[in-house]
Design an enzyme around this catalytic site. Structure first.
Site, PDB file in Angstrom:
ATOM      1  CG  LEU A  38     -14.805  10.652   5.211  1.00  0.00           C
ATOM      2  CD1 LEU A  38     -15.027   9.460   4.304  1.00  0.00           C
ATOM      3  CD2 LEU A  38     -13.388  11.135   5.090  1.00  0.00           C
TER       4      LEU A  38
ATOM      5  CB  THR B 121     -16.059   5.317  14.501  1.00  0.00           C
ATOM      6  OG1 THR B 121     -16.171   6.250  13.430  1.00  0.00           O
ATOM      7  CG2 THR B 121     -17.354   5.296  15.297  1.00  0.00           C
TER       8      THR B 121
ATOM      9  CE  LYS C 274      -4.374   0.850   2.259  1.00  0.00           C
ATOM     10  NZ  LYS C 274      -5.113   0.757   3.488  1.00  0.00           N
TER      11      LYS C 274
ATOM     12  CB  CYS D 265     -20.151   3.835   8.589  1.00  0.00           C
ATOM     13  SG  CYS D 265     -18.587   4.138   7.782  1.00  0.00           S
TER      14      CYS D 265
HETATM   15  C1  UGA Z   1     -21.907   7.274   6.580  1.00  0.00           C
HETATM   16  C2  UGA Z   1     -22.310   8.697   7.027  1.00  0.00           C
HETATM   17  O1  UGA Z   1     -23.247   9.250   6.107  1.00  0.00           O
HETATM   18  C3  UGA Z   1     -21.094   9.606   7.135  1.00  0.00           C
HETATM   19  O2  UGA Z   1     -21.484  10.871   7.638  1.00  0.00           O
HETATM   20  C4  UGA Z   1     -20.078   8.963   8.108  1.00  0.00           C
HETATM   21  O3  UGA Z   1     -18.899   9.729   8.209  1.00  0.00           O
HETATM   22  C5  UGA Z   1     -19.710   7.574   7.602  1.00  0.00           C
HETATM   23  O4  UGA Z   1     -20.916   6.778   7.494  1.00  0.00           O
HETATM   24  C6  UGA Z   1     -18.765   6.963   8.602  1.00  0.00           C
HETATM   25  O5  UGA Z   1     -19.168   6.719   9.734  1.00  0.00           O
HETATM   26  O6  UGA Z   1     -17.572   6.835   8.290  1.00  0.00           O
HETATM   27  P1  UGA Z   1     -21.287   6.134   4.247  1.00  0.00           P
HETATM   28  O7  UGA Z   1     -21.264   4.859   4.995  1.00  0.00           O
HETATM   29  O8  UGA Z   1     -20.177   6.458   3.326  1.00  0.00           O
HETATM   30  O9  UGA Z   1     -21.364   7.387   5.270  1.00  0.00           O
HETATM   31  O10 UGA Z   1     -22.614   6.129   3.369  1.00  0.00           O
HETATM   32  P2  UGA Z   1     -23.981   6.924   3.280  1.00  0.00           P
HETATM   33  O11 UGA Z   1     -23.966   7.799   2.109  1.00  0.00           O
HETATM   34  O12 UGA Z   1     -24.342   7.537   4.565  1.00  0.00           O
HETATM   35  O13 UGA Z   1     -24.979   5.706   2.973  1.00  0.00           O
HETATM   36  C7  UGA Z   1     -25.093   4.615   3.888  1.00  0.00           C
HETATM   37  C8  UGA Z   1     -26.120   3.626   3.397  1.00  0.00           C
HETATM   38  O14 UGA Z   1     -27.435   4.158   3.524  1.00  0.00           O
HETATM   39  C9  UGA Z   1     -25.989   3.215   1.929  1.00  0.00           C
HETATM   40  O15 UGA Z   1     -26.120   1.816   1.819  1.00  0.00           O
HETATM   41  C10 UGA Z   1     -27.132   3.916   1.233  1.00  0.00           C
HETATM   42  O16 UGA Z   1     -27.595   3.234   0.098  1.00  0.00           O
HETATM   43  C11 UGA Z   1     -28.178   3.917   2.336  1.00  0.00           C
HETATM   44  N1  UGA Z   1     -29.192   4.995   2.192  1.00  0.00           N
HETATM   45  C12 UGA Z   1     -28.824   6.292   2.297  1.00  0.00           C
HETATM   46  C13 UGA Z   1     -30.519   4.649   1.984  1.00  0.00           C
HETATM   47  O17 UGA Z   1     -30.879   3.453   1.910  1.00  0.00           O
HETATM   48  N2  UGA Z   1     -31.457   5.650   1.887  1.00  0.00           N
HETATM   49  C14 UGA Z   1     -31.122   6.958   1.983  1.00  0.00           C
HETATM   50  O18 UGA Z   1     -32.014   7.821   1.888  1.00  0.00           O
HETATM   51  C15 UGA Z   1     -29.771   7.289   2.189  1.00  0.00           C
END
Ligand code: UGA
Length: 426
Positions: free
Chosen positions: A152, A121, A35, A259
């Protein structure tokens, strides 16, 4: 400032690259030699839009370096960011092995008092524990442990890091608060200073709340289906109340990734350990676990069984814009299909799976060859932009399951498809 970032996963790498482009000197440490080699050559090991050029810009201006030498990174820096993985144990608690190992190495490498920042976290109480741990091992080395959680989103990581809604700094001393403010002084974002415990809890509260919104709308989708409402109309109407808002109200197959599932489980575990009833988050988790089964039953019913059926799934990653398949609902759905002896073909614009159990297609049109149904599980824009009348011609049986409510259902129906979704009227 001189900053050391430990761990070059999503959080560590994005943090390091952004800080290195904001006038800081950053040393990123990772124990994986391959990496480090690839990163030093300007090749990120993750797919994240915009990251590669920004990383190369920093490499060119010598504001970022990658190394395996943790002691060197620690000794040459004022602030040390811990960004290692904190996965989930089987009982839902947080596996702190990597965090504890790296912290121990940092403590032994310290040449003078530094600020140690938890960006990983970690359970509430970790910073306090770490502070005591340092005192035990190096009593003459008074370091402050700060909590600075990361918010993020994969696929939008740079945007989120460059333009955050807020920066949370959980710290005790003025010295640490001032140093952390200096780290972020080029970002135009409000800084919220609080206790370390509050900062740690803010991270779990935010992710658990967002997961709650998703499971809530997935419950609403089932209600809409039963009572003849349309979940997209219901969430639009709800979201127009500015106190609720439109974001994270998309009903579908549920949330995945590295997450939400992990952090909801950790929050439940922390709550149970404190004998505080956590029914709300247990329901959030249960609804999410149930969604792939519910969608699978729609297709099973439509095809009168799945044995020997050719099922094409569109989307493997846990959401669009990333190649990450960790805890993806798509994989859970595929496993249910395989348990029922269906033949599965998958297409994803970026993600792949290391398995011989399914066929993986490199082309969206080929993926539909002879299929009995297409199941859209991740809302990649490519799927919405594909000519479904061409796809129709490839199908043995034109059934379309839209598990993200993103397709133009009227258009599909006009083309002759049987359109399946949950809680949608149109
Ligand atoms: C999430 C949080 O949004 C971030 O703020 C946080 O920093 C991150 O976890 C973390 O803890 O590191 P992430 O896991 O990248 O980010 O993804 P998201 O965009 O939040 O989506 C998570 C899941 O929810 C996805 O599977 C998405 O498809 C689903 N989702 C999201 C839904 O099913 N419906 C929605 O309306 C929004």
């Amino acid at each position: 400032m001189n900053i050391c970032v430990l761990g070059t996963g999503y959080v560590g790498l994005v943090t390091g690259v952004v800080l290195a482009n904001q006038g800081h000197y950053v040393i990123c440490v990772d124990q994986n030699a391959d990496k480090v080699k690839s990163l030093s050559a300007g090749k990120p090991c993750i797919y994240e839009p915009g990251l590669e050029p920004l990383m190369n810009k920093a490499l060119k201006s010598h504001t970022i370096r990658f190394t395996q030498d943790l002691a060197h990174g620690v000794k040459s820096s004022d602030i040390i960011f811990i960004c290692v993985g904190t996965p989930q144990n089987e009982d839902g608690s947080v596996d702190m092995t990597q965090y504890q190992e790296v912290l121990t190495d940092v403590i032994h490498a310290l040449n003078e008092p530094k600020i140690i920042v938890n960006k990983s976290t970690v359970p509430v109480g970790t910073a306090k524990w770490a502070q005591e741990y340092i005192k035990q091992i190096r009593p003459g080395m008074p370091c402050e442990v700060v909590s600075n959680p990361e918010f993020l989103q994969e696929g939008r990581a740079l945007q989120n890091t460059l333009h955050p809604d807020r920066i949370i700094i959980g710290a005790k001393s003025l010295n640490a608060i001032m140093a952390m403010t200096k780290v972020y002084d080029k970002l135009e974002a409000p800084i919220e200073v609080c206790s370390v415990e509050s900062a740690e809890l803010i991270k779990y509260a935010s992710n658990s709340f967002l997961a709650t919104k998703i499971s809530f709308v997935n419950w609403l989708a089932q209600m809409s289906e039963y009572y003849g409402a349309d979940v997209t109309e219901v969430t639009k109407g709800m979201g127009s109340d500015h106190r609720i808002g439109h974001e994270f109200l998309n009903a579908g197959i549920g949330y995945g990734g590295s997450c939400f599932p992990k952090d909801v489980s950790a929050a439940i575990h922390m709550s149970d350990s404190a004998f505080i009833d956590c029914g709300i988050l247990k329901s959030v988790r249960d609804i999410n676990r149930y969604m792939p089964k519910l969608y699978m039953s729609l297709i099973e019913e439509e095809l009168c069984g799945l044995q020997g059926r050719n099922i094409t799934v569109w989307g493997l990653s846990f959401k669009p814009g990333t190649d990450d398949t960790r805890d993806s609902q798509a994989i859970k759905f595929i496993n249910l299909l395989l348990e029922r002896d269906a033949n599965v073909t998958a297409y994803d614009p970026v993600a792949t799976l290391e398995t011989g159990l399914i066929k993986q297609s490199k082309n969206i049109y080929d993926s539909a060859d002879g299929a009995d149904a297409i199941c859209l599980l991740t809302e990649w824009p490519e799927f919405m932009n594909t000519d479904t009348s061409d796809i129709f011609e490839q199908m043995r049986n034109p059934v379309f399951l839209d598990a993200r409510n993103v397709m133009d259902s009227e258009k599909l129906k006009q083309q002759g498809w049987t359109y399946l979704s949950l809680g949608r009227l149109h």
